[in-house]
Structures are given as C-alpha cells and as structure tokens.
Design an enzyme around this catalytic site. Structure first.
Site, short mmCIF file in Angstrom:
data_model
loop_
_atom_site.label_atom_id
_atom_site.label_comp_id
_atom_site.label_asym_id
_atom_site.label_seq_id
_atom_site.Cartn_x
_atom_site.Cartn_y
_atom_site.Cartn_z
N TYR A 11 30.75 1.28 -7.29
CA TYR A 11 31.10 0.89 -5.91
C TYR A 11 32.32 -0.04 -5.88
CZ TYR A 11 30.47 -1.69 -1.51
OH TYR A 11 30.67 -2.32 -0.30
N ALA A 73 31.37 -2.85 -15.42
CA ALA A 73 30.22 -2.06 -15.88
C ALA A 73 29.04 -2.97 -16.21
CB ALA A 73 30.61 -1.25 -17.12
N TYR A 140 18.90 -10.95 -14.09
CA TYR A 140 20.25 -10.46 -13.82
C TYR A 140 21.25 -11.62 -13.85
CZ TYR A 140 24.17 -9.11 -10.81
OH TYR A 140 25.42 -8.91 -10.27
N PHE A 207 12.25 -8.37 3.27
CA PHE A 207 11.54 -8.99 2.15
C PHE A 207 11.28 -10.47 2.43
CE2 PHE A 207 13.88 -5.70 -0.65
CZ PHE A 207 12.88 -4.75 -0.42
N1 LIG Z 1 27.38 -5.29 -5.37
C1 LIG Z 1 27.35 -6.63 -5.28
O1 LIG Z 1 27.04 -7.18 -4.21
C2 LIG Z 1 27.73 -7.48 -6.46
C3 LIG Z 1 27.76 -8.87 -6.29
C4 LIG Z 1 28.09 -9.68 -7.38
C5 LIG Z 1 28.43 -9.10 -8.60
N2 LIG Z 1 28.40 -7.75 -8.72
C6 LIG Z 1 28.80 -7.17 -10.03
O2 LIG Z 1 29.91 -6.30 -9.81
C7 LIG Z 1 29.88 -5.21 -10.72
C8 LIG Z 1 29.98 -3.90 -9.96
O3 LIG Z 1 28.90 -3.83 -9.04
P1 LIG Z 1 28.69 -2.52 -8.16
O4 LIG Z 1 27.91 -2.92 -6.97
O5 LIG Z 1 29.98 -1.80 -7.99
O6 LIG Z 1 27.73 -1.69 -9.12
P2 LIG Z 1 27.72 -0.14 -9.46
O7 LIG Z 1 26.41 0.14 -10.09
O8 LIG Z 1 28.12 0.67 -8.29
O9 LIG Z 1 28.88 -0.01 -10.54
C9 LIG Z 1 28.70 -0.25 -11.91
C10 LIG Z 1 29.33 0.90 -12.67
O10 LIG Z 1 29.20 0.65 -14.06
C11 LIG Z 1 28.76 1.81 -14.72
N3 LIG Z 1 28.06 1.36 -15.92
C12 LIG Z 1 26.90 0.64 -15.98
N4 LIG Z 1 26.58 0.38 -17.26
C13 LIG Z 1 27.55 0.94 -18.02
C14 LIG Z 1 27.77 1.00 -19.42
N5 LIG Z 1 26.93 0.46 -20.31
N6 LIG Z 1 28.88 1.66 -19.88
C15 LIG Z 1 29.74 2.23 -19.00
N7 LIG Z 1 29.58 2.20 -17.67
C16 LIG Z 1 28.49 1.56 -17.19
C17 LIG Z 1 27.91 2.55 -13.71
O11 LIG Z 1 27.84 3.95 -13.94
C18 LIG Z 1 28.62 2.23 -12.40
O12 LIG Z 1 29.59 3.21 -12.09
C19 LIG Z 1 28.60 -5.37 -11.53
O13 LIG Z 1 28.94 -6.01 -12.74
C20 LIG Z 1 27.74 -6.30 -10.68
O14 LIG Z 1 26.89 -7.06 -11.46
C21 LIG Z 1 28.06 -6.92 -7.70
O1 LIG Z 2 15.48 -3.44 1.85
C1 LIG Z 2 15.89 -4.61 1.78
C2 LIG Z 2 16.96 -4.97 0.92
C3 LIG Z 2 17.33 -6.30 0.88
N1 LIG Z 2 16.71 -7.24 1.62
C4 LIG Z 2 17.14 -8.64 1.56
O2 LIG Z 2 18.51 -8.66 1.91
C5 LIG Z 2 19.21 -9.66 1.16
C6 LIG Z 2 20.34 -9.01 0.41
O3 LIG Z 2 19.79 -8.17 -0.59
P1 LIG Z 2 20.66 -7.13 -1.44
O4 LIG Z 2 21.58 -6.38 -0.54
O5 LIG Z 2 19.73 -6.38 -2.31
O6 LIG Z 2 21.60 -8.10 -2.30
P2 LIG Z 2 21.19 -9.30 -3.27
O7 LIG Z 2 19.83 -9.15 -3.82
O8 LIG Z 2 21.50 -10.59 -2.53
O9 LIG Z 2 22.18 -9.10 -4.48
C7 LIG Z 2 23.55 -8.69 -4.31
O10 LIG Z 2 24.32 -9.84 -4.23
C8 LIG Z 2 24.29 -10.65 -5.39
C9 LIG Z 2 25.19 -11.84 -5.16
O11 LIG Z 2 24.69 -12.63 -4.09
C10 LIG Z 2 24.79 -9.80 -6.56
O12 LIG Z 2 24.82 -10.55 -7.73
C11 LIG Z 2 23.94 -8.57 -6.77
O13 LIG Z 2 24.51 -7.75 -7.79
C12 LIG Z 2 23.94 -7.79 -5.49
O14 LIG Z 2 23.02 -6.70 -5.61
C13 LIG Z 2 18.17 -10.28 0.23
O15 LIG Z 2 17.70 -11.45 0.83
C14 LIG Z 2 17.03 -9.26 0.19
O16 LIG Z 2 15.76 -9.84 0.01
C15 LIG Z 2 15.66 -6.90 2.46
O17 LIG Z 2 15.08 -7.75 3.12
N2 LIG Z 2 15.28 -5.59 2.51
#
Ligand SMILES: NC(=O)c1ccc[n+]([C@@H]2O[C@H](COP(=O)([O-])OP(=O)(O)OC[C@H]3O[C@@H](n4cnc5c(N)ncnc54)[C@H](O)[C@@H]3O)[C@@H](O)[C@H]2O)c1
Ligand SMILES: O=c1ccn([C@@H]2O[C@H](COP(=O)(O)OP(=O)(O)O[C@H]3O[C@H](CO)[C@@H](O)[C@H](O)[C@H]3O)[C@@H](O)[C@H]2O)c(=O)[nH]1
Length: 332
Positions: A11, A73, A140, A207
């Site tokens: 993403y 990743a 995590y 939640f």
């Molecule tokens: N989505 C959020 O809100 C959020 C917030 C804070 C930090 N992050 C961090 O940002 C990064 C990206 O998050 P995202 O939401 O895009 O997640 P995502 O799951 O969409 O993207 C991660 C990608 O890494 C690939 N991947 C996972 N393990 C791998 C491995 N061992 N080797 C090669 N590829 C691998 C997956 O196929 C995927 O395409 C992650 O490190 C996540 O921890 C995300």
């Molecule tokens: O079906 C759902 C999904 C989520 N939540 C709540 O919504 C908030 C956001 O949840 P979610 O979208 O799952 O994100 P987080 O758990 O806050 O985690 C995200 O944001 C973090 C940073 O704040 C990152 O590190 C993680 O990778 C990313 O998944 C949280 O309070 C959850 O409890 C609900 O109540 N119902």
C-alpha cells in the site's frame, strides 16, 4: 538516484514508487507479494522475492548501483502480532537483519525505514514527540523498535545512515485514482468502513467504547498516503545531503476517534454506516496523535492533504472504482 524499494508492491510502498517515478527517480522494487499487488506497480524493475533471500539481495546490489533503500517490507497488523509474535520477529527483525547485512557488505549506506507510532505504546504525553518514551504495547511495535535500534548501532559500527519515519495511521489513495489500499483480509478502519458503504459488509465492529476518550473509542492521527510518499522522498534527499541519521514522526497532529471516522465516512459517501461495539482489540493504545514539527522543520515536509474528509474522499474514489481491489476495476 536509484532507489531500492522493499515492499514496493504494498500500500504505502506502491504510492511511494509512483511518487518517486513522478519525480524522475529510478526505482527498483523487491516484494514477495505476500500482501502486495503487481497491478500496483508503475514500470519499475521488479524482483519477486523475499528479504530473507540473501542471494537475491546480492543479485540486486550487483546489478544496480543503489543510492538508497526505502524499506517498507514487513508484517504490520497490530492484532495479528499479538496472536503470532514470532511471525513478526521473523519477518520484521530477521528480514531486516538480512537486508542490513547485505547493504553493509555491498557498501550501500543509506536507508529510510518504515517505523511506526506503535513504538510509543500508550504515550504519557499527547501529541507524541520523538523524545517520548518508547514502550510498545504489542509485538509489532516491539519489532519496529528493535529495528530502529539495529539501525542506530549499525550507524555507529558501519556508518550505515538511516532515517526512521514513525508514521501514524496511513490512509487515503492516489488522488488521481490510479492506485489505492487493497489488503485481503482488510484490517484497517477506513477501508473497512468504506466496505460497509459499498454494501460488502453489514456493519463496522467498533473495538471498545470504554477507552478514556471523549466518546470512549480509540483516537488516531490519520495521514494521507501521498503525504507519506513525499516524506520518504524528502528523507532520501536529506540523507544524501547531510549524511546524518535521524528519526521523525509523520502525522497531521489531529486525532479522530473511531466514531468520528465513521461519521466522516458517512458524510463523504452519503451512506448510513451501521456499527456495533465489541471488546477491545488487544494491544490497541487509547490515543495516538503525532507532534511532527521536527519533520516539518528539518525535512521541510508540508502535508498536502491534511483533512480527514480529503483522505476519506480519495480512498472512497478508489474503492468505488475497484470495489474488490485491483482485480476488479469497474468500467468508467
Ligand atoms: N499502514 C499503516 O498505517 C502504517 C503505519 C505505520 C507504519 N507502517 C509500516 O509501513 C510499511 C508498509 O505498510 P503497508 O500498510 O503499505 O503494508 P503492506 O502490507 O501493504 O505492504 C508491505 C509489503 O511488503 C511485502 N512484504 C512483506 N514481507 C516481505 C518480505 N519478507 N520480503 C519481501 N516483501 C515483503 C508485502 O507483500 C507488501 O507488499 C510497513 O513496514 C508497516 O509496518 C504502516
Ligand atoms: O474494524 C475495526 C478496525 C479498527 N478499529 C479501530 O480503529 C483504530 C485504527 O485501527 P487500524 O486501522 O487497524 O490501525 P492501527 O491498529 O491504529 O494501526 C495502524 O497504524 C499504526 C500506527 O498508528 C501502524 O503502525 C500500523 O501498521 C497500522 O496498521 C484502532 O483504534 C482500532 O481499534 C475498529 O474499531 N474496528
């Protein structure tokens, strides 16, 4: 510059690849497609493979003269990490260990790392600054903190320079609608609420509504995925200019409760979203809101889409066009 993006089919990674290409940079992508999508990639050399595969990393570092790595990743779901912590240590900590070891061997000494607000745990002060205590409440966050430390020691020992970007909650989609968020299963709040609006789910499960917040539901700081992409670009440029390691929070500095997110989605979509309250999800902190002044000051980072309405509206545009993800684009 030539930048290796790990997790570039995911993403945030795919939005960053798109942004880097639009800035005229060369990009190479490594992704094992465990959670990513080929359809999310824009004309970048692509290696389907795993961080743990050191031979493949050798091949990439031999083939390309890599200026910097942007390392997305990882496994990244809070709830799953509580249920299966070893998966998180293996994929995040050991996976990154292999990457760093190969970077050091190949003399690639710049990395921008996807850290997270989850390293702060339940913060004592809101908004959270970079100097706040880091006491994760879930595996995590622990694994991401371990990686930050691995990077700090690797700087001291091998001169590997890193920027750890601690992002808060990534959301939204490319404003032009080319790519968006497609996770299966989806666990993130905003896409789940939008799936209800699309009629794919009956209701949203909140939640817990007994947190110490105004309406009892958890508060998060939602940041547009394209603003995150720009921050990565700025971080790579800063590493190149200054050769100094750093840590930055990335958020908008404004918190929204789960109920407020649902209300915003109702306003943007025009659809009533039924919801029900269930137990708390283990590992969830009550409130996470960022102080991002450091990134604004030092990286000159200015989020372009700070409003939750804009974030939800870009996500909604994408989900309407691709109702079940990349494989299901509707005719326009
Ligand atoms: N989505 C959020 O809100 C959020 C917030 C804070 C930090 N992050 C961090 O940002 C990064 C990206 O998050 P995202 O939401 O895009 O997640 P995502 O799951 O969409 O993207 C991660 C990608 O890494 C690939 N991947 C996972 N393990 C791998 C491995 N061992 N080797 C090669 N590829 C691998 C997956 O196929 C995927 O395409 C992650 O490190 C996540 O921890 C995300
Ligand atoms: O079906 C759902 C999904 C989520 N939540 C709540 O919504 C908030 C956001 O949840 P979610 O979208 O799952 O994100 P987080 O758990 O806050 O985690 C995200 O944001 C973090 C940073 O704040 C990152 O590190 C993680 O990778 C990313 O998944 C949280 O309070 C959850 O409890 C609900 O109540 N119902």
């Amino acid at each position: 510059m030539t930048i290796l993006v790990t997790g570039g089919a995911g993403y945030i990674g795919s939005h960053t690849v798109l942004h880097l290409k639009e800035q005229g940079e060369e990009v190479v992508v490594l992704d094992n497609l465990s959670r990513g999508h080929l359809d999310a990639l824009f004309e970048a050399p692509f290696y389907e493979g795993d961080l743990h595969d050191e031979k493949l990393l050798d091949e990439i570092f031999h083939t390309y003269d890599i200026d910097a790595v942007i390392h997305f990743a990882a496994s990244s779901q809070v709830g799953e990490s509580v249920e299966d912590p070893l998966k998180y240590y293996e994929n995040n900590v050991i996976g990154t260990f292999h990457l760093i070891r190969k970077m050091v061997q190949h003399n690639v000494n710049r990395i921008v790392f996807s850290s997270t607000a989850a390293i702060y745990g339940d913060p004592e002060f809101i908004p959270v600054g970079e100097t706040n205590a880091t006491i994760p409440t879930n595996p995590y966050g622990e694994t991401k903190l371990a990686i930050e430390k691995m990077l700090q020691w690797s700087d001291q020992a091998y001169g590997l320079k890193s920027v750890s970007l601690r992002y808060f909650n990534a959301a939204g989609a490319d404003p032009q609608g080319r790519i968006g968020e497609d996770h299966d299963p989806e666990t993130h709040l905003i896409p789940i609420v939008l799936q209800v609006a699309l009629g794919q789910r009956e209701q949203v499960n909140i939640f817990g509504d007994d947190y110490p917040t105004e309406d009892g539901t958890c508060i998060r700081d939602y940041i547009h995925v394209m603003d995150l992409a720009e921050a990565h670009y700025l971080a790579v440029k800063k590493l190149k200019e200054t050769n100094e390691s750093a840590v930055y929070n990335l958020g908008n500095g404004q918190g929204f409760s789960v109920k407020q997110v649902i209300e915003t989605c109702e306003r943007v979509t025009g659809v009533f979203i039924p919801s029900t309250v269930s137990f708390r999800r283990t590992g969830d902190p009550a409130v996470l809101v960022a102080a991002s002044d450091k990134a604004r000051g030092e990286l000159k980072w200015i989020p372009q889409y700070p409003s939750l309405e804009a974030i939800v509206s870009h996500a909604w545009d994408w989900h309407k066009s691709y109702p079940y993800g990349f494989q299901t684009k509707l005719p326009t």
